[in-house]
Write a protein that holds these residues in place. Structure first.
Motif, PDB file in Angstrom:
ATOM      1  N   SER A  94      -3.409  16.158 -13.572  1.00  0.00           N
ATOM      2  CA  SER A  94      -4.163  16.180 -14.827  1.00  0.00           C
ATOM      3  C   SER A  94      -4.097  17.576 -15.420  1.00  0.00           C
ATOM      4  CB  SER A  94      -5.625  15.784 -14.608  1.00  0.00           C
ATOM      5  OG  SER A  94      -6.353  16.847 -14.013  1.00  0.00           O
ATOM      6  N   LEU A  95      -4.396  17.641 -16.695  1.00  0.00           N
ATOM      7  CA  LEU A  95      -4.581  18.937 -17.322  1.00  0.00           C
ATOM      8  C   LEU A  95      -5.863  19.557 -16.784  1.00  0.00           C
ATOM      9  CD1 LEU A  95      -3.717  17.970 -20.995  1.00  0.00           C
ATOM     10  CD2 LEU A  95      -2.396  19.516 -19.536  1.00  0.00           C
ATOM     11  N   THR A  96      -5.973  20.856 -16.901  1.00  0.00           N
ATOM     12  CA  THR A  96      -7.205  21.508 -16.483  1.00  0.00           C
ATOM     13  C   THR A  96      -8.314  21.200 -17.487  1.00  0.00           C
ATOM     14  OG1 THR A  96      -8.055  23.593 -15.613  1.00  0.00           O
ATOM     15  CG2 THR A  96      -6.886  23.686 -17.703  1.00  0.00           C
ATOM     16  N   GLY A  97      -9.558  21.343 -17.055  1.00  0.00           N
ATOM     17  CA  GLY A  97     -10.672  21.077 -17.962  1.00  0.00           C
ATOM     18  C   GLY A  97     -11.383  19.803 -17.608  1.00  0.00           C
ATOM     19  N   THR A  98     -12.551  19.669 -18.195  1.00  0.00           N
ATOM     20  CA  THR A  98     -13.428  18.554 -17.860  1.00  0.00           C
ATOM     21  C   THR A  98     -12.972  17.250 -18.486  1.00  0.00           C
ATOM     22  OG1 THR A  98     -15.320  20.006 -17.631  1.00  0.00           O
ATOM     23  CG2 THR A  98     -15.771  17.711 -18.137  1.00  0.00           C
ATOM     24  N   GLY A  99     -13.026  16.206 -17.709  1.00  0.00           N
ATOM     25  CA  GLY A  99     -12.862  14.868 -18.257  1.00  0.00           C
ATOM     26  C   GLY A  99     -11.461  14.484 -18.646  1.00  0.00           C
ATOM     27  N   ASN A 100     -10.473  15.256 -18.242  1.00  0.00           N
ATOM     28  CA  ASN A 100      -9.106  14.881 -18.584  1.00  0.00           C
ATOM     29  C   ASN A 100      -8.624  13.727 -17.720  1.00  0.00           C
ATOM     30  OD1 ASN A 100      -8.158  16.674 -20.746  1.00  0.00           O
ATOM     31  ND2 ASN A 100      -8.627  18.288 -19.264  1.00  0.00           N
ATOM     32  N   THR A 101      -7.812  12.901 -18.310  1.00  0.00           N
ATOM     33  CA  THR A 101      -7.290  11.739 -17.602  1.00  0.00           C
ATOM     34  C   THR A 101      -6.484  12.181 -16.394  1.00  0.00           C
ATOM     35  OG1 THR A 101      -7.186  10.500 -19.651  1.00  0.00           O
ATOM     36  CG2 THR A 101      -5.840   9.694 -17.817  1.00  0.00           C
ATOM     37  N   ILE A 102      -6.687  11.483 -15.293  1.00  0.00           N
ATOM     38  CA  ILE A 102      -5.906  11.700 -14.083  1.00  0.00           C
ATOM     39  C   ILE A 102      -4.787  10.673 -14.073  1.00  0.00           C
ATOM     40  CG2 ILE A 102      -5.948  11.717 -11.568  1.00  0.00           C
ATOM     41  CD1 ILE A 102      -8.897  12.477 -11.734  1.00  0.00           C
ATOM     42  N   TYR A 103      -3.562  11.120 -13.921  1.00  0.00           N
ATOM     43  CA  TYR A 103      -2.391  10.248 -13.902  1.00  0.00           C
ATOM     44  C   TYR A 103      -1.899  10.116 -12.468  1.00  0.00           C
ATOM     45  CZ  TYR A 103      -2.335  10.961 -18.932  1.00  0.00           C
ATOM     46  OH  TYR A 103      -2.687  11.007 -20.250  1.00  0.00           O
ATOM     47  N   PHE A 104      -1.607   8.878 -12.083  1.00  0.00           N
ATOM     48  CA  PHE A 104      -1.286   8.594 -10.690  1.00  0.00           C
ATOM     49  C   PHE A 104       0.169   8.209 -10.495  1.00  0.00           C
ATOM     50  CE2 PHE A 104      -5.298   8.549  -8.424  1.00  0.00           C
ATOM     51  CZ  PHE A 104      -6.212   8.525  -9.454  1.00  0.00           C
ATOM     52  N   GLY A 105       0.684   8.554  -9.332  1.00  0.00           N
ATOM     53  CA  GLY A 105       1.950   8.013  -8.886  1.00  0.00           C
ATOM     54  C   GLY A 105       1.760   6.613  -8.343  1.00  0.00           C
ATOM     55  N   GLU A 106       2.848   6.002  -7.902  1.00  0.00           N
ATOM     56  CA  GLU A 106       2.796   4.611  -7.446  1.00  0.00           C
ATOM     57  C   GLU A 106       2.320   4.478  -6.007  1.00  0.00           C
ATOM     58  OE1 GLU A 106       5.809   2.131 -10.231  1.00  0.00           O
ATOM     59  OE2 GLU A 106       6.630   2.875  -8.344  1.00  0.00           O
ATOM     60  N   GLY A 107       2.196   5.579  -5.313  1.00  0.00           N
ATOM     61  CA  GLY A 107       1.655   5.517  -3.966  1.00  0.00           C
ATOM     62  C   GLY A 107       2.722   5.533  -2.890  1.00  0.00           C
ATOM     63  N   SER A 108       2.327   6.038  -1.740  1.00  0.00           N
ATOM     64  CA  SER A 108       3.189   6.040  -0.556  1.00  0.00           C
ATOM     65  C   SER A 108       2.443   5.341   0.568  1.00  0.00           C
ATOM     66  CB  SER A 108       3.521   7.474  -0.132  1.00  0.00           C
ATOM     67  OG  SER A 108       4.240   8.148  -1.128  1.00  0.00           O
ATOM     68  N   TRP A 109       3.055   4.271   1.068  1.00  0.00           N
ATOM     69  CA  TRP A 109       2.452   3.546   2.179  1.00  0.00           C
ATOM     70  C   TRP A 109       2.950   4.162   3.481  1.00  0.00           C
ATOM     71  CZ3 TRP A 109      -1.107  -0.305   1.816  1.00  0.00           C
ATOM     72  CH2 TRP A 109      -1.278  -0.900   0.562  1.00  0.00           C
ATOM     73  N   LEU A 110       2.058   4.743   4.237  1.00  0.00           N
ATOM     74  CA  LEU A 110       2.418   5.368   5.509  1.00  0.00           C
ATOM     75  C   LEU A 110       1.861   4.547   6.659  1.00  0.00           C
ATOM     76  CD1 LEU A 110       3.505   7.712   7.266  1.00  0.00           C
ATOM     77  CD2 LEU A 110       1.268   8.807   6.964  1.00  0.00           C
ATOM     78  N   THR A 111       2.754   4.179   7.569  1.00  0.00           N
ATOM     79  CA  THR A 111       2.332   3.526   8.808  1.00  0.00           C
ATOM     80  C   THR A 111       2.681   4.448   9.959  1.00  0.00           C
ATOM     81  OG1 THR A 111       2.752   1.336   7.884  1.00  0.00           O
ATOM     82  CG2 THR A 111       2.578   1.504  10.282  1.00  0.00           C
ATOM     83  N   VAL A 112       1.690   4.749  10.789  1.00  0.00           N
ATOM     84  CA  VAL A 112       1.908   5.582  11.969  1.00  0.00           C
ATOM     85  C   VAL A 112       1.783   4.686  13.197  1.00  0.00           C
ATOM     86  CG1 VAL A 112       1.210   7.624  13.261  1.00  0.00           C
ATOM     87  CG2 VAL A 112       0.941   7.561  10.763  1.00  0.00           C
ATOM     88  N   VAL A 113       2.843   4.654  13.988  1.00  0.00           N
ATOM     89  CA  VAL A 113       2.858   3.744  15.162  1.00  0.00           C
ATOM     90  C   VAL A 113       2.837   4.538  16.463  1.00  0.00           C
ATOM     91  CG1 VAL A 113       4.027   1.936  13.878  1.00  0.00           C
ATOM     92  CG2 VAL A 113       5.379   3.627  15.150  1.00  0.00           C
TER      93      VAL A 113
END
Lengths: 113, 113
Positions: A94-113
């Motif tokens: 996000s940009l700095t400052g209050t209330g700015n939209t947070i933009y997300f990536g698609e995610g990383s699925w981690l499995t630890v075995v």
């Protein structure tokens, strides 16, 4: 459009391995975040960074570290992966400052075995 | 303590029916509030946000939300749900002047034909 790219969508690692999750954003955002998402718990903040080489602990930093050597790149490091770190990891910016939209990536699925 | 609460873990509605997802917040100062949607296996996408001004906020995909200070609520509404709206919805917020956005645990929406 803002793009947040997480390099790995799916990973399987062994207990004790060192794991790197990489994230790049292309909109010159000052802030970058790593969240962990687990069913029923929502998103929990692991670490965030408000500038290059700057970092702040979030709500659940134990077992994790981060690196921000360049403005566009924010890495999450699991020094010694454990099975309780099996989860979905989301990078965001996000940009700095209050209330700015947070933009997300698609995610990383981690499995630890 | 600052918090965002989504009382409903999951909701099922019929296609074409109206929808309201609840969100309650606890902040001392003027909050900023978001609704995000997450489709299966994906990152979060912003639906709408409230920062100040008009308390009825219009978003994408036909969604709207109303900020009610007296009830500490920011409920998400849609007049007619489509099958493609099936997803998980997150309410989030923080204090104006602060830097931390807190996410609720999420509400999973199921749409039946």
């Amino acid at each position: 459009d803002v793009k947040v790219t997480q390099s790995s969508r799916y990973l399987v690692k062994r207990t004790g391995e060192k794991v790197f999750l990489e994230c790049v954003q292309d909109m010159d955002h000052e802030n970058m975040f790593w969240y962990r998402q687990d069913p029923g718990l929502g998103l929990r903040l692991i670490y965030f960074s408000y500038d290059v080489k700057m970092k702040e602990k979030g709500d659940i930093p134990e077992g994790y570290s981060v690196s921000r050597e360049k403005k566009e790149r924010f890495s999450l490091i699991l020094e010694s992966a454990s099975t309780n770190q099996t989860s979905m990891y989301l990078c965001a910016s996000s940009l700095t400052g209050t209330g700015n939209t947070i933009y997300f990536g698609e995610g990383s699925w981690l499995t630890v075995v | 303590a600052q918090s965002v609460t989504q009382p409903d873990i999951h909701i099922t509605v019929s296609e074409g029916a109206s929808l309201e997802l609840r969100c309650n917040y606890s902040y001392g100062a003027t909050p900023y509030l978001f609704w995000y949607v997450q489709s299966p296996g994906q990152g979060l996408q912003l639906l709408l946000k409230y920062f100040s001004g008009d308390t009825l906020v219009q978003g994408i995909k036909g969604f709207e939300a109303e900020f009610k200070r007296s009830q500490s609520s920011f409920n998400l509404r849609k007049p007619s749900v489509h099958w493609s709206d099936a997803a998980e919805y997150f309410c989030a917020g923080g204090n104006t002047g602060g830097f931390k956005t807190i996410f609720g645990a999420g509400t999973r929406l199921f749409v039946k034909a």
